[in-house]
Design a protein around this motif. Structure first.
Motif, PDB file in Angstrom:
ATOM      1  N   PRO A  25       0.826  -1.217   0.000  1.00 26.70           N
ATOM      2  CA  PRO A  25       0.000   0.000   0.000  1.00 26.70           C
ATOM      3  C   PRO A  25       0.858   1.265   0.000  1.00 26.70           C
ATOM      4  O   PRO A  25       1.877   1.333   0.672  1.00 26.70           O
ATOM      5  CB  PRO A  25      -0.793  -0.106   1.307  1.00 26.70           C
ATOM      6  CG  PRO A  25      -0.660  -1.506   1.759  1.00 26.70           C
ATOM      7  CD  PRO A  25       0.598  -2.053   1.163  1.00 26.70           C
ATOM      8  N   SER A  26       0.418   2.240  -0.748  1.00 21.23           N
ATOM      9  CA  SER A  26       1.068   3.549  -0.816  1.00 21.23           C
ATOM     10  C   SER A  26       2.530   3.505  -1.252  1.00 21.23           C
ATOM     11  O   SER A  26       3.334   4.324  -0.837  1.00 21.23           O
ATOM     12  CB  SER A  26       0.966   4.269   0.529  1.00 21.23           C
ATOM     13  OG  SER A  26      -0.382   4.456   0.875  1.00 21.23           O
ATOM     14  N   LEU A  68      -0.680   8.277   7.997  1.00 18.85           N
ATOM     15  CA  LEU A  68      -1.583   7.176   7.662  1.00 18.85           C
ATOM     16  C   LEU A  68      -2.733   7.160   8.660  1.00 18.85           C
ATOM     17  O   LEU A  68      -2.554   7.442   9.834  1.00 18.85           O
ATOM     18  CB  LEU A  68      -0.847   5.841   7.692  1.00 18.85           C
ATOM     19  CG  LEU A  68       0.204   5.642   6.604  1.00 18.85           C
ATOM     20  CD1 LEU A  68       0.927   4.316   6.798  1.00 18.85           C
ATOM     21  CD2 LEU A  68      -0.426   5.701   5.234  1.00 18.85           C
ATOM     22  N   LYS A  72      -8.466   9.147   3.518  1.00 13.18           N
ATOM     23  CA  LYS A  72      -9.221   8.036   2.953  1.00 13.18           C
ATOM     24  C   LYS A  72      -8.268   7.018   2.314  1.00 13.18           C
ATOM     25  O   LYS A  72      -7.312   7.390   1.630  1.00 13.18           O
ATOM     26  CB  LYS A  72     -10.198   8.570   1.903  1.00 13.18           C
ATOM     27  CG  LYS A  72     -11.131   7.556   1.337  1.00 13.18           C
ATOM     28  CD  LYS A  72     -12.094   8.218   0.367  1.00 13.18           C
ATOM     29  CE  LYS A  72     -12.927   7.171  -0.333  1.00 13.18           C
ATOM     30  NZ  LYS A  72     -13.800   7.787  -1.337  1.00 13.18           N
ATOM     31  N   LYS A  73      -8.544   5.742   2.518  1.00  9.73           N
ATOM     32  CA  LYS A  73      -7.718   4.672   1.963  1.00  9.73           C
ATOM     33  C   LYS A  73      -7.632   4.810   0.438  1.00  9.73           C
ATOM     34  O   LYS A  73      -8.639   5.029  -0.226  1.00  9.73           O
ATOM     35  CB  LYS A  73      -8.321   3.310   2.327  1.00  9.73           C
ATOM     36  CG  LYS A  73      -7.472   2.145   1.897  1.00  9.73           C
ATOM     37  CD  LYS A  73      -8.082   0.831   2.330  1.00  9.73           C
ATOM     38  CE  LYS A  73      -7.213  -0.310   1.888  1.00  9.73           C
ATOM     39  NZ  LYS A  73      -7.742  -1.604   2.288  1.00  9.73           N
ATOM     40  N   GLY A  74      -6.441   4.706  -0.090  1.00 14.00           N
ATOM     41  CA  GLY A  74      -6.226   4.788  -1.529  1.00 14.00           C
ATOM     42  C   GLY A  74      -5.841   6.168  -2.013  1.00 14.00           C
ATOM     43  O   GLY A  74      -5.224   6.304  -3.053  1.00 14.00           O
ATOM     44  N   ARG A  76      -3.748   8.279  -0.569  1.00 14.50           N
ATOM     45  CA  ARG A  76      -2.314   8.513  -0.366  1.00 14.50           C
ATOM     46  C   ARG A  76      -1.518   7.975  -1.549  1.00 14.50           C
ATOM     47  O   ARG A  76      -0.599   8.623  -2.042  1.00 14.50           O
ATOM     48  CB  ARG A  76      -1.835   7.885   0.930  1.00 14.50           C
ATOM     49  CG  ARG A  76      -0.359   8.124   1.200  1.00 14.50           C
ATOM     50  CD  ARG A  76       0.069   7.391   2.487  1.00 14.50           C
ATOM     51  NE  ARG A  76       1.383   7.767   2.851  1.00 14.50           N
ATOM     52  CZ  ARG A  76       1.705   8.785   3.629  1.00 14.50           C
ATOM     53  NH1 ARG A  76       0.746   9.560   4.100  1.00 14.50           N
ATOM     54  NH2 ARG A  76       2.951   9.044   3.936  1.00 14.50           N
TER      55      ARG A  76
END
Length: 98
Positions: A25-26, A68, A72-74, A76
């Motif tokens: 992620p990210s 983090l 909102k997820k995604g 970043r």
């Protein structure tokens, strides 16, 4: 300048391109070959692309550096892609698959 040369120059555009994401992620892959980067926007001139790039970086730099869990997820990951985006000429040979 010959007519054919002038016509070839007129066909060159510019891409605002973002690096691909990796599985974590990210995380973005700055080492990925340019042919695997995504075209975010197509522009007519280098100047237009530079302006779009500066605007995108200004818009997304806060989100890219936000802690983090505070965004909102995604978002970043996309913000990181935009802050590391580059302007690339449409005739850049690195865009051609080998």
């Amino acid at each position: 300048m010959k007519t054919s040369h002038a016509a070839a120059l007129a066909l060159v555009g510019w891409y605002l391109m973002t690096p691909p994401l990796v599985n974590a992620p990210s995380k973005i892959d700055m080492e990925a070959p340019l042919e695997s980067w995504k075209i975010y926007q197509t522009l007519d001139t280098a100047e237009e692309c530079d302006k779009a790039l500066l605007s995108a970086r200004a818009k997304y730099e806060h989100t890219a550096s936000a802690p983090l869990g505070s965004i909102k997820k995604g978002t970043r990951a996309f913000a990181l892609q935009m802050t590391f985006a580059q302007c690339i000429s449409s005739d850049d040979p690195r865009l051609k698959a080998k």
